[in-house]
Design a protein around this motif. Structure first.
Motif, short mmCIF file in Angstrom:
data_model
loop_
_atom_site.label_atom_id
_atom_site.label_comp_id
_atom_site.label_asym_id
_atom_site.label_seq_id
_atom_site.Cartn_x
_atom_site.Cartn_y
_atom_site.Cartn_z
N ILE A 43 25.59 5.12 -9.28
CA ILE A 43 25.15 4.45 -8.07
C ILE A 43 24.28 3.29 -8.53
O ILE A 43 23.20 3.53 -9.10
CB ILE A 43 24.31 5.41 -7.18
N ALA A 44 24.74 2.08 -8.33
CA ALA A 44 24.04 0.91 -8.90
C ALA A 44 22.94 0.45 -7.94
O ALA A 44 23.03 -0.62 -7.34
CB ALA A 44 25.05 -0.20 -9.20
N ASP A 45 21.88 1.26 -7.86
CA ASP A 45 20.84 0.95 -6.86
C ASP A 45 20.01 -0.28 -7.25
O ASP A 45 19.63 -1.07 -6.38
CB ASP A 45 19.96 2.17 -6.53
N TYR A 46 19.76 -0.48 -8.55
CA TYR A 46 19.00 -1.68 -8.92
C TYR A 46 19.81 -2.95 -8.70
O TYR A 46 19.24 -3.99 -8.39
CB TYR A 46 18.50 -1.58 -10.38
N VAL A 87 17.58 6.04 -14.92
CA VAL A 87 17.73 5.92 -16.38
C VAL A 87 17.10 4.59 -16.79
O VAL A 87 17.75 3.54 -16.75
CB VAL A 87 19.22 6.01 -16.79
N SER A 88 15.84 4.63 -17.21
CA SER A 88 15.11 3.38 -17.42
C SER A 88 15.67 2.59 -18.61
O SER A 88 15.39 1.40 -18.76
CB SER A 88 13.62 3.65 -17.59
N ALA A 89 16.48 3.25 -19.44
CA ALA A 89 17.09 2.53 -20.57
C ALA A 89 17.93 1.33 -20.09
O ALA A 89 18.09 0.35 -20.81
CB ALA A 89 17.97 3.48 -21.38
N HIS A 90 18.44 1.40 -18.85
CA HIS A 90 19.28 0.28 -18.37
C HIS A 90 18.47 -1.02 -18.28
O HIS A 90 18.91 -2.05 -18.77
CB HIS A 90 19.87 0.61 -16.98
N THR A 91 17.29 -0.92 -17.63
CA THR A 91 16.50 -2.16 -17.48
C THR A 91 15.88 -2.57 -18.81
O THR A 91 15.70 -3.76 -19.08
CB THR A 91 15.41 -1.98 -16.41
N GLU A 92 15.58 -1.59 -19.65
CA GLU A 92 14.99 -1.92 -20.95
C GLU A 92 16.01 -2.66 -21.83
O GLU A 92 15.69 -3.68 -22.46
CB GLU A 92 14.52 -0.63 -21.63
N LEU A 93 17.21 -2.14 -21.85
CA LEU A 93 18.25 -2.80 -22.67
C LEU A 93 18.58 -4.17 -22.08
O LEU A 93 18.84 -5.12 -22.82
CB LEU A 93 19.51 -1.92 -22.74
N ALA A 94 18.56 -4.28 -20.75
CA ALA A 94 18.85 -5.58 -20.12
C ALA A 94 17.85 -6.63 -20.62
O ALA A 94 18.22 -7.77 -20.88
CB ALA A 94 18.81 -5.46 -18.60
N TRP A 95 16.59 -6.23 -20.79
CA TRP A 95 15.60 -7.20 -21.32
C TRP A 95 15.95 -7.64 -22.73
O TRP A 95 15.89 -8.82 -23.07
CB TRP A 95 14.17 -6.61 -21.29
N ILE A 96 16.34 -6.66 -23.54
CA ILE A 96 16.73 -7.02 -24.92
C ILE A 96 17.89 -8.02 -24.88
O ILE A 96 17.88 -9.05 -25.57
CB ILE A 96 17.11 -5.74 -25.72
#
Ligand code: TYM
Length: 327
Positions: A43-46, A87-96
């Motif tokens: 579910i792509a809520d962000y 899954v906070s890894a999604h936004t963290e990896l997006a920053w990278i």
């Protein structure tokens, strides 16, 4: 042999429609049930937050979409069903990824160009949309991403970003066979030709934003109303927009005798379409009504899914952190 990995997502931005179903969600179901894939359904809520900026609406839409997933037959015992924000890894990896993706490259995205052409004010989240979507896909070492044609460019962005990361931080070129040092697997889109773009009741692409949808869990009344509003081009024997939608529910061989016998009789053809849509929707609509009575099923599905998704995503994020030197 280990299973291939499949990931796809849907935004909780309104009622799911038959374009979502035939373009993507039906493939989710078929591929889950084939047993050949480890599936992640998100579910792509962000991503949805670019549009839905009210807490009560967001909560409700997440709940509804989770019920939709379960009602069509996505099964938490077979697949990992989770929401992106868990899954906070999604936004963290997006920053990278943000640090290796250029602005001119993102300016080539269709969504950005559309907004530009319409002189619309664009938030950074919409501009960055493809980067977060690349993180969604790449965190799980995804092989295939079943989507409709409108998402093809986004999967291409994910492929390019994976290649750029692998080159920048692991020294891997596109055709290098050295997979040991490679951080990200290159995913493939899976788009079925005949349903790549499901048309709406006005003949344009079916889309929440065009207000031309047939809801996936429509009541008989809603189906009747939508079908009766299908735009028919007078003058031809076969109403093209009616036929294009009818083809989703019956084979062309099944439809041939009906359309031959009812040449030019638009009302009769629309009545037949209403019957066929209702016959398809009724069982899943009833299943959904049952599921909605269960007060814990959504929360349980999403919390189990979050645990499983986090486990996998954290490992990949750590690998990326090692590659960039921050671990
Ligand atoms: P979304 O929520 O707009 O749509 C969900 C899926 O439905 C497909 N679709 C259609 N297919 C054929 N004909 C149509 N008329 C039609 N309308 C919608 C979409 O192509 C999509 O497959 N960015 C994604 C969500 C997302 C995602 C991801 C998808 C976020 N992260 C990672 C895959 C992988 C989106 O907005 O889909």
């Amino acid at each position: 042999m280990s299973k291939k990995i499949l990931l796809s997502g849907v935004k909780p931005t309104g009622q799911a429609h038959i374009g979502n179903y035939f373009g993507a969600m039906k493939q989710f179901l078929d591929l889950q049930n084939s047993g050949d894939y480890q599936c992640y359904f998100m579910i792509a809520d962000y991503h949805g937050l670019n549009l839905i900026q009210n807490a009560a609406d967001m909560k409700n839409l997440i709940n509804e979409l989770t019920l939709d997933f379960l009602a069509i037959g996505l099964d938490p015992k077979k697949s990992i069903i989770f929401k992106q924000s868990d899954v906070s890894a999604h936004t963290e990896l997006a920053w990278i990824f943000d640090t290796i993706v250029t602005m001119p490259y993102l300016m080539r995205a269709h969504a950005y160009k559309d907004a530009e052409a319409k002189n619309k004010e664009l938030n950074v989240g919409t501009f960055n949309y493809p980067v977060l979507m690349a993180a969604d896909i790449l965190l799980y070492s995804t092989d295939v991403v079943p989507v409709g044609a409108d998402q093809k460019q986004h999967v291409e962005y994910a492929r390019d970003i994976a290649e750029k990361f692998n080159f920048t931080f692991c020294g891997i070129t596109k055709d290098s066979s050295n997979t040991e040092k490679t951080t990200f697997k290159i995913p493939e889109p899976l788009i079925l030709n005949n349903v790549a773009t499901v048309p709406g009741i006005d003949g344009r692409k079916m889309s929440k934003s065009y207000n031309n949808t047939i809801p996936l869990f429509a009541t008989r009344e809603q189906i009747t109303k939508a079908v009766m509003s299908i735009v028919t081009d007078s003058g031809s024997d076969i109403p093209a927009n009616v036929y294009a939608i009818h083809k989703l529910f019956k084979t062309e061989a099944e439809l041939k005798p009906l359309y031959e016998a009812s040449k030019g009789k638009y009302k009769a053809l629309k009545d037949a379409l209403i019957e066929d849509i209702d016959a398809f929707i009724k069982p899943i609509r009833e299943r959904r009504e049952q599921l909605a009575k269960d007060s814990v099923i959504v929360a349980k599905t999403l919390s189990d899914g979050a645990k499983q998704a986090n486990k996998v995503a954290q490992v990949k994020l750590e690998q990326a952190k090692i590659a960039i030197g921050v671990n």
